[in-house]
Design a protein around this motif. Structure first.
Motif, PDB file in Angstrom:
ATOM      1  N   THR B  28      13.587  -6.190   4.844  1.00  0.00           N
ATOM      2  CA  THR B  28      13.706  -5.755   6.238  1.00  0.00           C
ATOM      3  C   THR B  28      12.326  -5.174   6.565  1.00  0.00           C
ATOM      4  O   THR B  28      12.441  -3.762   6.490  1.00  0.00           O
ATOM      5  CB  THR B  28      14.823  -4.751   6.875  1.00  0.00           C
ATOM      6  N   PHE B  29      11.518  -5.572   7.051  1.00  0.00           N
ATOM      7  CA  PHE B  29      10.088  -5.051   7.425  1.00  0.00           C
ATOM      8  C   PHE B  29      10.020  -3.865   8.399  1.00  0.00           C
ATOM      9  O   PHE B  29       9.345  -2.967   8.045  1.00  0.00           O
ATOM     10  CB  PHE B  29       9.299  -6.175   8.113  1.00  0.00           C
ATOM     11  N   SER B  30      10.954  -3.769   9.292  1.00  0.00           N
ATOM     12  CA  SER B  30      11.084  -2.572  10.257  1.00  0.00           C
ATOM     13  C   SER B  30      11.483  -1.419   9.732  1.00  0.00           C
ATOM     14  O   SER B  30      11.215  -0.409  10.462  1.00  0.00           O
ATOM     15  CB  SER B  30      11.939  -3.224  11.495  1.00  0.00           C
ATOM     16  N   ASN B  31      12.043  -1.447   8.605  1.00  0.00           N
ATOM     17  CA  ASN B  31      12.539  -0.220   7.928  1.00  0.00           C
ATOM     18  C   ASN B  31      11.487   0.494   7.119  1.00  0.00           C
ATOM     19  O   ASN B  31      11.951   1.567   6.642  1.00  0.00           O
ATOM     20  CB  ASN B  31      13.598  -0.490   7.085  1.00  0.00           C
ATOM     21  N   TYR B  32      10.227  -0.152   6.955  1.00  0.00           N
ATOM     22  CA  TYR B  32       9.307   0.402   5.984  1.00  0.00           C
ATOM     23  C   TYR B  32       8.067   0.889   6.679  1.00  0.00           C
ATOM     24  O   TYR B  32       7.369   0.256   7.451  1.00  0.00           O
ATOM     25  CB  TYR B  32       8.833  -0.630   4.806  1.00  0.00           C
ATOM     26  N   TRP B  33       7.403   1.889   6.260  1.00  0.00           N
ATOM     27  CA  TRP B  33       6.021   2.325   6.608  1.00  0.00           C
ATOM     28  C   TRP B  33       5.092   1.314   5.665  1.00  0.00           C
ATOM     29  O   TRP B  33       5.593   0.868   4.607  1.00  0.00           O
ATOM     30  CB  TRP B  33       5.731   3.758   6.112  1.00  0.00           C
ATOM     31  N   THR B  53       7.299   3.214  10.660  1.00  0.00           N
ATOM     32  CA  THR B  53       8.130   2.254  11.214  1.00  0.00           C
ATOM     33  C   THR B  53       8.124   1.455  12.463  1.00  0.00           C
ATOM     34  O   THR B  53       7.890   0.317  12.783  1.00  0.00           O
ATOM     35  CB  THR B  53       9.742   2.507  10.869  1.00  0.00           C
ATOM     36  N   ASP B  54       8.246   2.582  13.407  1.00  0.00           N
ATOM     37  CA  ASP B  54       8.151   2.114  14.863  1.00  0.00           C
ATOM     38  C   ASP B  54       6.778   2.092  15.488  1.00  0.00           C
ATOM     39  O   ASP B  54       6.542   1.654  16.917  1.00  0.00           O
ATOM     40  CB  ASP B  54       8.980   2.975  15.637  1.00  0.00           C
ATOM     41  N   GLY B  55       5.645   2.312  14.561  1.00  0.00           N
ATOM     42  CA  GLY B  55       4.485   2.222  15.084  1.00  0.00           C
ATOM     43  C   GLY B  55       3.845   3.624  15.871  1.00  0.00           C
ATOM     44  O   GLY B  55       2.717   3.599  16.430  1.00  0.00           O
ATOM     45  N   ALA B  56       4.817   4.442  16.082  1.00  0.00           N
ATOM     46  CA  ALA B  56       4.488   5.801  16.709  1.00  0.00           C
ATOM     47  C   ALA B  56       3.364   6.439  16.042  1.00  0.00           C
ATOM     48  O   ALA B  56       2.709   7.269  16.653  1.00  0.00           O
ATOM     49  CB  ALA B  56       5.768   6.280  17.129  1.00  0.00           C
ATOM     50  N   VAL B  57       3.362   6.412  14.642  1.00  0.00           N
ATOM     51  CA  VAL B  57       2.343   7.219  14.052  1.00  0.00           C
ATOM     52  C   VAL B  57       1.438   6.564  13.172  1.00  0.00           C
ATOM     53  O   VAL B  57       1.911   5.451  12.496  1.00  0.00           O
ATOM     54  CB  VAL B  57       3.172   8.288  13.056  1.00  0.00           C
ATOM     55  N   THR B  58       0.234   6.626  13.434  1.00  0.00           N
ATOM     56  CA  THR B  58      -0.820   5.843  12.603  1.00  0.00           C
ATOM     57  C   THR B  58      -1.933   6.965  12.283  1.00  0.00           C
ATOM     58  O   THR B  58      -1.992   7.780  12.762  1.00  0.00           O
ATOM     59  CB  THR B  58      -1.634   4.740  13.434  1.00  0.00           C
ATOM     60  N   THR B  59      -2.214   6.644  10.994  1.00  0.00           N
ATOM     61  CA  THR B  59      -3.221   7.428  10.552  1.00  0.00           C
ATOM     62  C   THR B  59      -4.323   6.754  10.040  1.00  0.00           C
ATOM     63  O   THR B  59      -4.080   5.438   9.208  1.00  0.00           O
ATOM     64  CB  THR B  59      -2.729   8.446   9.299  1.00  0.00           C
ATOM     65  N   TYR B  60      -5.552   7.145   9.509  1.00  0.00           N
ATOM     66  CA  TYR B  60      -6.667   6.498   9.121  1.00  0.00           C
ATOM     67  C   TYR B  60      -7.484   7.461   8.099  1.00  0.00           C
ATOM     68  O   TYR B  60      -7.710   8.701   8.227  1.00  0.00           O
ATOM     69  CB  TYR B  60      -7.681   6.166  10.219  1.00  0.00           C
ATOM     70  N   ALA B  75       9.211  -7.795  15.132  1.00  0.00           N
ATOM     71  CA  ALA B  75       9.990  -8.909  15.621  1.00  0.00           C
ATOM     72  C   ALA B  75       9.250 -10.094  14.854  1.00  0.00           C
ATOM     73  O   ALA B  75       9.948 -11.016  14.546  1.00  0.00           O
ATOM     74  CB  ALA B  75       9.703  -9.250  17.129  1.00  0.00           C
ATOM     75  N   LYS B  76       7.808  -9.877  14.514  1.00  0.00           N
ATOM     76  CA  LYS B  76       7.203 -11.080  13.904  1.00  0.00           C
ATOM     77  C   LYS B  76       7.090 -10.671  12.497  1.00  0.00           C
ATOM     78  O   LYS B  76       6.511 -11.519  11.643  1.00  0.00           O
ATOM     79  CB  LYS B  76       6.029 -11.446  14.444  1.00  0.00           C
ATOM     80  N   ASN B  77       7.606  -9.503  12.002  1.00  0.00           N
ATOM     81  CA  ASN B  77       7.472  -9.171  10.595  1.00  0.00           C
ATOM     82  C   ASN B  77       6.165  -9.177   9.940  1.00  0.00           C
ATOM     83  O   ASN B  77       5.698  -9.727   8.964  1.00  0.00           O
ATOM     84  CB  ASN B  77       8.342 -10.021   9.502  1.00  0.00           C
ATOM     85  N   VAL B 100       7.214   3.174   0.010  1.00  0.00           N
ATOM     86  CA  VAL B 100       8.545   3.580  -0.500  1.00  0.00           C
ATOM     87  C   VAL B 100       8.468   5.098  -0.803  1.00  0.00           C
ATOM     88  O   VAL B 100       8.100   5.398  -1.789  1.00  0.00           O
ATOM     89  CB  VAL B 100       9.405   2.640  -1.328  1.00  0.00           C
ATOM     90  N   GLY B 101       9.027   5.929   0.093  1.00  0.00           N
ATOM     91  CA  GLY B 101       9.094   7.425  -0.283  1.00  0.00           C
ATOM     92  C   GLY B 101       7.477   7.826  -0.582  1.00  0.00           C
ATOM     93  O   GLY B 101       7.500   8.725  -1.402  1.00  0.00           O
ATOM     94  N   LYS B 102       6.570   7.631   0.165  1.00  0.00           N
ATOM     95  CA  LYS B 102       5.208   7.950   0.075  1.00  0.00           C
ATOM     96  C   LYS B 102       4.666   7.471  -1.228  1.00  0.00           C
ATOM     97  O   LYS B 102       3.672   8.003  -1.571  1.00  0.00           O
ATOM     98  CB  LYS B 102       5.171   9.398   0.189  1.00  0.00           C
TER      99      LYS B 102
END
Lengths: 110, 117
Positions: B28-33, B53-60, B75-77, B100-102
């Motif tokens: 389930t792609f949407s469940n994972y960073w 997961t929701d794209g709200a946080v991104t880092t570089y 939606a497109k995995n 998974v868990g950092k």
């Protein structure tokens, strides 16, 4: 975001034990228990061998173990086998959703 | 089977742009960073970017900040990496990686990006 420090190479004979060190700072290795180790064969994708300092994912032989003391993490491989010859990388969470890898260690089985 | 398959790599001139994609399957792609990690020829692994997961946080990583943009379409995995203002030092194999868990538990085989004139 400075890379963690690993020895460039280590070696051991079959059956022996080897330890790979990974030194960081209190901002990464010393500050979090999210240190992981990866095995990589030439031309292949890395494989998770140890997570959260010392947890072994399903399928990873119990010859592989991890530990941490202060700002230094260690990967120990006991009962060395020819198939263990590979590159090994440590990685640490470094806070605020950032990560840092070590430079990698080439393990040679003599 | 849990799988990550990258695409979109290629040869691009300095200053050019490229968009990498990573198709996820078997979980389930949407469940994972998700991360991007790169490896220059003969060099070590370097963390590039993370998206929650929701794209709200991104880092570089500092080396790509302001030039690369990570995004995802749950939606497109699919995970993406838009790379602009490319430099020779961006030449590398780019791996898509599940978190998974950092820790990074599933890796794609990677797609090769070469920046050269």
């Amino acid at each position: 975001q400075s890379a963690l420090t690993q020895p460039r190479s280590v070696s051991g004979s079959p059956g022996q034990s080897v330890t790979v060190s990974c030194t960081g700072t209190s901002s990464d290795v010393g500050g979090y228990n999210h240190v992981s180790w990866y095995q990589q064969y030439p031309g292949k994708a890395p494989k998770l061998m140890i997570s959260d300092v010392s947890k072994r994912p399903s399928g990873v032989p119990d010859r592989f173990s991890g530990s941490k003391s202060g700002n230094t993490a260690s990967l120990t491989i006991s009962g060395l086998q020819a198939e263990d010859e590979a590159d090994y990388y440590c990685c640490s969470y470094a806070g605020t959703y950032t990560w840092v890898f070590g430079g990698g260690t080439k393990l040679t089985v003599l | 089977e849990v799988q990550l398959v990258e695409s979109g790599g290629g040869l691009v001139q300095p200053g050019g742009s490229l968009r990498l994609s990573c198709a996820a399957s078997g979980f389930t792609f949407s469940n994972y960073w998700m991360h991007w990690v790169r490896q220059a020829p003969g060099k070590g692994l370097v963390w590039v970017s993370l998206i929650r997961t929701d794209g709200a946080v991104t880092t570089y990583a500092d080396s790509v900040k302001g030039r690369f943009t990570i995004s995802r379409d749950n939606a497109k995995n699919t995970l993406y990496l838009q790379m602009n203002s490319l430099r020779a030092e961006d030449t590398a194999v780019y791996h898509c990686v599940r978190d998974v868990g950092k820790n990074m538990d599933v890796w794609g085989k990677g797609t090769t990006v070469t920046v050269s004139s």
